[in-house]
Design an enzyme around this catalytic site. Structure first.
Site, mmCIF file in Angstrom:
data_model
loop_
_atom_site.group_PDB
_atom_site.id
_atom_site.type_symbol
_atom_site.label_atom_id
_atom_site.label_comp_id
_atom_site.label_asym_id
_atom_site.label_seq_id
_atom_site.Cartn_x
_atom_site.Cartn_y
_atom_site.Cartn_z
ATOM 1 C CE LYS A 142 92.512 166.908 11.401
ATOM 2 N NZ LYS A 142 91.319 167.401 10.666
ATOM 3 C CB SER A 188 91.065 171.175 11.732
ATOM 4 O OG SER A 188 90.508 170.008 11.174
ATOM 5 C CB SER A 220 89.337 169.946 8.208
ATOM 6 O OG SER A 220 88.932 170.926 9.118
#
Ligand code: GLN
Length: 493
Positions: free
Chosen positions: A76, A151, A175
């Site tokens: 990420k 997210s 997330s």
């Protein structure tokens, strides 16, 4: 479609594939899906191939190899990487190249993993749909008109699409688990402190935690093993031994395990019928495996979302104050003459830089958090939220005297259409109804694929465990996946 991480390890150990072969496949796969899902903010084929070649060379020379040798992993874009940009999907950090690696990235390199790129996310990890990214939305591989969740939407989508077997996400309020659920993959949020946060760009420091996303529990266990452990550069890192997560996963015998069913969650307003049904089906699976089911209540769960949405923005407003165009982040070049006149050149630089660098949701959080922390309102909001957090933690402590694990949904609904909630913050925040509790309490939780709904969209269940009991989540998760095949279903991209 790529193989699982365990299969990739096996293929290399028997000589059926090299790390370079595997890496070539990764980039073919990314090339074919990226235009429809946009899971990555950055990929580096040459760098990945160079890493893979070095691993193959070590193998040929008979040198010792790490536990993830030749396994492709995506990270990420909130994790600092010294050889790739780290943008947090924000214009504020669009050109940022960290001078150092996050601990988890160092650990991946030590484990001989091949880091293929950085994945798209909601800006600064604030969101539940990956729509607030400054690099465009990520689309769900199961239905590209829908969100992959957020997210860590890119991290979940690239695994679901079969680009990579494993990725790293971060979870402040859901997330890792929510996008894993929306994309039909397995995602684990570890105990707060289990994995070092050094080099994770901070959103809400008392809640943030890094964790693995993969197709199945054994793969997730492998990555968790590689990234866990004490690390002095994160002062909240726990100095506790890391158990062997990869052992004891081959069982479907759960006799002696008490699973607490979160009844209130199943009866909550707005929960989709098929989501509820998936949890009921899972109850049967666990029961058949010998687990004892008990009803459990977390009495303050109605305060989870309000508590989270005071604490997380408060911490964010403090953490993000460093991005002012002078110390960190995007710097505006053309100042507004009126602002210079009114505020002086320094403050005018701050205002313009922050105004240009941050998107609307990030600004909203900074304003809410600044308000909640301000003199005169802190007792009403921030300090009150801390008291509620204490009660929420107490509920879990009581629940874990009655049950070894808690079972419930991950999200109230399956993946929703892009655009549906992005202009309605409250609706977006309500996506976190079942996930923020684990962050507020600091406990580990896992999201497991639980079949498809009538529209062919993934459903998911969540298990939560007491602090540092990741092994228990993996054990029960592996048993669930031994008797079901939900985790083997793949989208037709
Ligand atoms: N959806 C939550 C939020 O917007 C959680 C985000 C996260 O876990 N990073 O804050």
């Amino acid at each position: 479609m790529l193989d699982s991480a365990l299969e990739i390890l096996r293929l290399q150990s028997t000589g059926e594939a090299s790390a370079v072969d595997v890496t070539e496949k990764v980039f073919e796969s990314i090339e074919s899906s990226e235009s429809s899902i946009n899971a990555f903010t950055h990929v580096d084929r040459d760098l990945a191939l160079a890493t893979a070649e070095a691993i193959d060379k070590k193998r040929r020379a008979g040198e010792p190899l790490g536990p993830l040798a030749g396994v492709p992993v995506a990270a990420k874009d909130v994790l600092c990487t010294k050889d790739m940009p780290t943008t947090c999907s924000s214009n504020m950090l669009r050109h940022f190249r960290p001078p150092y690696d996050a601990t988890v990235i160092e650990k991946l390199r030590q484990a001989d993993a091949v880091i293929v790129g950085k994945t798209n996310m909601d800006e600064f990890a604030m969101g539940a749909s990956t729509e607030t990214s400054a690099f465009g939305v990520t689309r769900n591989p199961w239905d590209t008109s829908r969100t992959p969740g957020g997210s860590s939407g890119g991290a979940a989508a690239c695994v679901a699409a079969g680009n990579v077997p494993l990725s790293l996400g971060s979870d402040t309020g859901g997330s890792i688990r929510q996008p894993s659920g929306f994309c039909g993959v397995t995602g684990l949020k570890p105990t707060y402190g289990r994995v070092s946060r050094y080099g994770l760009v901070a959103f809400a420091s008392s809640l943030d935690q890094i964790g693995p996303i993969g197709w199945s529990v054994p793969d997730v266990a492998l990555l968790l093993q590689a990234i866990s452990g004490f690390e002095p550069r994160d002062s909240t890192s726990l100095d506790r031994e890391v158990p062997d997560y990869t052992s004891a996963l081959q069982t479907s015998d759960l006799r002696g395990l008490r699973i607490g069913v979160l009844r209130d969650a199943l009866e909550a307003d707005g929960i989709d019928d098929q989501v509820r049904a998936a949890v009921h089906d899972a109850m049967q699976v666990f029961k058949s495996a010998g687990a004892e089911l008990v009803d459990v209540n977390l009495p303050h769960s109605e305060y989870w979302v309000p508590t989270y949405y005071v604490i997380a923005p408060s911490e964010a407003s403090s953490n993000l104050s460093r991005y002012d165009g002078a110390h960190y982040g995007h710097r505006a070049t053309e100042l507004d003459p009126d602002q210079v006149e009114q505020l002086g050149p320094l403050h005018a630089t701050y205002c313009k830089s922050r105004g240009e660098g941050f998107g609307a949701e990030v600004k909203r959080r900074i304003m809410v958090g600044t308000y909640a922390l301000s003199e005169g309102y802190a007792d009403q909001y921030y300090n009150q939220a801390l008291k509620a957090r204490r009660l929420i933690k107490g509920d879990y402590d009581t629940a874990f005297t009655q049950a070894d694990l808690l079972l419930g949904p991950v999200s109230p609904t399956p993946a929703f259409p892009l655009g549906e909630k992005v202009d309605d913050p409250i609706q977006m925040y309500l996506c976190d109804l079942f996930t923020v509790g684990a962050n507020l309490a600091g406990i580990p939780a896992i999201s497991l694929p639980a079949g498809l709904n009538s529209e062919g969209l993934p459903l998911a269940i969540q298990l939560q465990a007491p602090a540092l009991q990741e092994a228990r989540l993996l054990f029960a998760g592996a048993a669930y996946q031994t008797t079901t095949d939900h985790h083997q279903q793949r989208p037709n991209l």
